[in-house]
Every structure is written in structure tokens, then in C-alpha cells.
Design a protein around this motif. Sequence first.
Motif, short mmCIF file in Angstrom:
data_model
loop_
_atom_site.label_atom_id
_atom_site.label_comp_id
_atom_site.label_asym_id
_atom_site.label_seq_id
_atom_site.Cartn_x
_atom_site.Cartn_y
_atom_site.Cartn_z
N VAL A 6 0.44 5.55 -4.04
CA VAL A 6 -0.59 4.86 -4.74
C VAL A 6 -1.71 6.03 -5.05
O VAL A 6 -2.17 5.72 -6.10
N GLU A 53 -2.55 -3.94 -1.72
CA GLU A 53 -3.75 -3.81 -1.24
C GLU A 53 -4.85 -4.49 -1.71
O GLU A 53 -5.90 -4.80 -1.18
N SER A 87 1.76 0.03 2.84
CA SER A 87 1.40 0.49 1.56
C SER A 87 2.40 1.81 1.52
O SER A 87 3.24 1.90 1.97
N ARG A 116 -0.98 3.59 4.60
CA ARG A 116 -0.15 4.03 3.29
C ARG A 116 0.73 5.50 4.13
O ARG A 116 0.28 6.32 4.70
N LYS A 151 -0.09 -0.79 -4.67
CA LYS A 151 -1.56 -0.89 -5.02
C LYS A 151 -2.04 -2.29 -5.08
O LYS A 151 -3.14 -2.97 -4.52
#
Length: 328
Positions: free
Chosen positions: A135, A165, A131, A183, A162
Amino acid sequence: MQKNSKSILVTGCAGFIGFHLTKRLLDEGFYVIGIDNMNDYYDTTLKYDRLKMVMNHPRFQFVKGSIENMELLENLFCWYDFDTVVNLAAQPGVRYSLENPHKYIQSNIVGFANILECCKKHKIPHLIYASSSSVYGNNKKIPFSVTDRVDNPISLYAATKKANELMAYTYSHLYHLPTTGLRFFTVYGPWGRPDMALFKFANAIVKQQPIEIYNYGNMKRDFTYIDDITESILRLINKEPSPESPYKIYNIGNNQPVQLNDFIQVLEKHLGKKAIKKLLPIQPGDVPETFADIDELVKDIDYKPQVSIEEGIEKFVEWFKDYYKISE
């Protein structure tokens, strides 16, 4: 070294993080199957040179192709019995997403959906995927915590991450597929991406060209050295995911934001040259500060990123000068 019988699929294996992870996994005794489409988002010479470092390893198999190709992925998952899938293949870059939105939808949404489907169908024990700190958007709470709401992405790139996820959560919930989202916070180091600030700055400073500094240098970034990233991923691969909590998200950052002007100062010192600075306003999609709360990561893998900016930039400059044959 003791042999490890585990097989890992690394997507985006010729990318910056993918290459370093592949190399580390091979050093640790894993079998690695790597897939990369070798696209020309940046100079493919760098990607092929990374690959050369691992290509002849007896426990490495390279497949040239895209995760958007479901037929190719299906074949891969049938041929190999993967213990873990690490999905690092993606279209990166905040600013590029303003110009080429469809590339992000194809790679980051369609490609990731294919990965999820294959992991579900073949009952993969653990999917780890990239990720991004993007985000968090204009999150006002500092440091950024994985418990913060992240419903306001300010770039399409961030929106696709996002979405990854959310998609992973759904598959964890419906099919009990263990997924771990990472992240990443501004990763840098040797063999890095030419579109990233450190690489662009070093290149311009060496050529005595102006560097563009956004938000007039008042940006703060939680710069994270590549070895801290690979160590964290390795520990997550070796850690059994919890059946009670199959969906996890972690921040992986240095937990010490650095002012952009200070970052440039360290780079100037190690290059032995002063930068010609062109100060500009903040760009659309950029955030003024990133700062990772890594308490959850430290608790679960007993590791805290530890390479300082001073040490990390020095190592990058050593590689940069050597790779591009730059003499003093």
C-alpha cells in the motif's frame, strides 16, 4: 497445556501465513475453524500438505469454500460463535494482478465485504485482516509509517489492500466493529509460497537455472520471518481491542531492510551452490525499497520481530531440502 475456549475463524487457512497461524493457535489451545478455497494460483499439493499437518487435530475444523460465497459464510457465522476472525484469504501477488485483475476484485474486495458484513451482523468482538506493505507504493519517506499517506498504489493488488483498510475503517466508524489491519512486509520461511522470491531462487539455484534479479539487485526488502508474524498476530488476538479506538493499522516487518544481493548470498551459502544471475530492470508495480516502522506494534504488543535473515533462511533451506528430498 491449558485449554483455551476461544474460537477463531482463520480464512485462507491452507495458505502460507494461514497455515502457520492455525498451527500456532492450536498449539496455544484455541479452537480453530479454517476456510480455504484451495485455488490453483500455485501448486495445490503444497496447500494440501500444509493442511495434513493440522487436519486431524481435535480442535480444528476445515471448510472448503470461498469467502466470495456469502451463503457459505453466513452459515459458518451462524454455526459457530467466533471470538475473533482473522481474514488472510486473498488473491496475492503484485505481478499476477497485472494479468488477472478480476480475481483480485472478487477475492480481495467482494470477499472482504462479505467478511465485514458477517462480522457486523454477528457482532464479532475483533476482526484482524491482512493488508500489505504494497500500500505504500513509491513512498519516498523511509521507514514506512502507518501515519504516512498511502493514496498512490502502483499495482491493483496494492489498491485492493488499501481498499480493505478503507472498508474496515468505515465499518469501525459506523458499527463500532473493532478491526485491525496488518501490513505484512515480505514474509518468508518454511512452507512458503512458491511464487515468492526466496522459494523461486532456491528452486532455480538447486536446479542450476538462472534466477531473475530485478532492478539489477538494487532492491531492499524488509524480510520478515513467519514465526515473527504468527507471534504478533497471537498477541493481537489476546489483546482486547480498545473501544475508544476500534480501527487500528500496524506494520509487521523486521525493521531491518536487506539488499537483495545480500539475501541471495546467504541463500547460496546455505544451499551450498552459487546462483546463475540474470540481472533485469525493475518490474511494473515493484518498489525499490520497503522498510517498516514498527514502533506502534512494539508499543501495543510488547514484541519486536527478531529472527535474522541468516537464521530464517537456514530454517527455510532445511525445510526445502527435506520437503523436496534434495540431497547435497
